[in-house]
Write a protein that holds these residues in place. Structure first.
Motif, PDB file in Angstrom:
ATOM      1  N   VAL A  53       0.906  -0.896   0.035  1.00  0.00           N
ATOM      2  CA  VAL A  53       0.124   0.446  -0.427  1.00  0.00           C
ATOM      3  C   VAL A  53       0.701   1.114  -0.136  1.00  0.00           C
ATOM      4  O   VAL A  53       2.030   1.394   1.048  1.00  0.00           O
ATOM      5  N   GLY A  54       0.505   2.155  -0.980  1.00  0.00           N
ATOM      6  CA  GLY A  54       1.800   3.136  -1.063  1.00  0.00           C
ATOM      7  C   GLY A  54       2.532   3.319  -2.514  1.00  0.00           C
ATOM      8  O   GLY A  54       3.234   4.772  -1.899  1.00  0.00           O
ATOM      9  N   GLU A  55       2.572   1.854  -2.054  1.00  0.00           N
ATOM     10  CA  GLU A  55       3.330   1.772  -3.963  1.00  0.00           C
ATOM     11  C   GLU A  55       2.570   1.436  -4.752  1.00  0.00           C
ATOM     12  O   GLU A  55       2.421   1.838  -5.724  1.00  0.00           O
ATOM     13  N   ASP A  56       2.118   0.328  -4.494  1.00  0.00           N
ATOM     14  CA  ASP A  56       1.358  -1.039  -6.133  1.00  0.00           C
ATOM     15  C   ASP A  56      -0.422  -0.418  -5.808  1.00  0.00           C
ATOM     16  O   ASP A  56      -1.019  -1.087  -6.887  1.00  0.00           O
ATOM     17  N   SER A  58      -3.586   2.093  -4.226  1.00  0.00           N
ATOM     18  CA  SER A  58      -3.863   3.072  -3.718  1.00  0.00           C
ATOM     19  C   SER A  58      -3.993   2.938  -2.349  1.00  0.00           C
ATOM     20  O   SER A  58      -4.963   1.891  -1.853  1.00  0.00           O
ATOM     21  N   LEU A  59      -4.253   4.283  -1.630  1.00  0.00           N
ATOM     22  CA  LEU A  59      -5.747   4.193  -0.625  1.00  0.00           C
ATOM     23  C   LEU A  59      -6.878   3.740  -0.643  1.00  0.00           C
ATOM     24  O   LEU A  59      -7.237   3.014   0.170  1.00  0.00           O
ATOM     25  N   ASP A  60      -7.128   3.871  -1.634  1.00  0.00           N
ATOM     26  CA  ASP A  60      -8.538   3.579  -1.157  1.00  0.00           C
ATOM     27  C   ASP A  60      -8.792   2.530  -2.442  1.00  0.00           C
ATOM     28  O   ASP A  60     -10.162   1.701  -1.740  1.00  0.00           O
ATOM     29  N   GLU A  61      -8.146   1.490  -2.996  1.00  0.00           N
ATOM     30  CA  GLU A  61      -7.852   0.135  -3.419  1.00  0.00           C
ATOM     31  C   GLU A  61      -7.587  -0.588  -1.394  1.00  0.00           C
ATOM     32  O   GLU A  61      -7.782  -1.470  -1.622  1.00  0.00           O
ATOM     33  N   PHE A 104       3.828   5.172   3.540  1.00  0.00           N
ATOM     34  CA  PHE A 104       2.121   5.689   4.076  1.00  0.00           C
ATOM     35  C   PHE A 104       2.233   5.332   5.033  1.00  0.00           C
ATOM     36  O   PHE A 104       2.590   5.218   6.063  1.00  0.00           O
TER      37      PHE A 104
END
Length: 153
Positions: A53-56, A58-61, A104
Motif C-alpha cells: 500500500v502506497g506503492e502498488d 492506492s489508499l482507495d484500493e 505510507f
C-alpha cells in the motif's frame, strides 16, 4: 429491526464460502461467549488485492481490501455460528494489518474499510475497539489482513 442478513442484502453483499486455513491453525476458536477469528486476508473471487500500500496499491484500493477482509470475517462468523449472524452480540475488537510502504502513514483510514462494514452490518453492535498497524509483509503478498474478537450468544 433488521437482521445482519437483511443489512448484507441491502448492501448488495453475498458472503463467500469461508476461506480455508493455509497453514496449521483453525478459522476460529470460541472461548465462552467470545469468538476469536483468525486473520482474514484481502482475497476474493477475483484474486483479491495484493501488493504494498502506497506503492502498488492506492489508499482507495487498500480501503476496498480491508472491506474484503471484513466480508471474509463475517463469512467466518456465520460458519462458526451455524449460519446465524443474529447470534453476534457485539464486535469487540478488530486487529488490522496493512502491508505499507515506507512513506505510507494512512493506516487507520485503510482499516476503516473493515470497521465501517461492521457498523453497516451489525449497527451499534458493530462498533469496536481496534488496532491498525503497518507491517513490512503479509502472507502471500496480500495488501491487508484483519482479525476479530466477537461476543456471541
Amino acid at each position: 429491526m433488521s437482521t445482519p442478513e437483511d443489512r448484507l442484502a441491502s448492501l448488495g453483499l453475498v458472503l463467500p464460502d469461508p476461506v480455508r486455513p493455509v497453514a496449521n491453525y483453525v478459522p476460529s476458536v470460541r472461548v465462552g461467549a467470545l469468538l476469536h477469528i483468525s486473520g482474514q486476508v484481502s482475497t476474493d473471487a477475483s484474486g483479491g488485492v495484493r501488493g504494498v500500500v502506497g506503492e502498488d496499491v492506492s489508499l482507495d484500493e487498500a480501503k476496498r481490501a480491508a472491506r474484503i477482509c471484513g466480508i471474509n470475517l463475517i463469512a467466518q462468523m456465520k460458519a462458526a455460528l451455524d449460519g446465524d449472524l443474529s447470534r453476534v452480540r457485539r464486535v469487540v475488537k478488530l486487529g488490522g494489518f496493512v502491508q505499507a510502504g515506507p512513506g505510507f502513514f494512512e493506516i487507520p483510514q485503510v482499516v476503516n474499510g473493515a470497521s465501517d462494514l461492521m457498523v453497516e452490518v451489525f449497527g451499534d453492535d458493530g462498533r469496536h475497539a481496534r488496532s491498525a498497524v503497518g507491517v513490512y509483509r503479509l502472507p502471500l503478498n496480500f495488501a491487508v489482513e484483519v482479525d476479530a474478537i466477537v461476543e456471541v450468544r
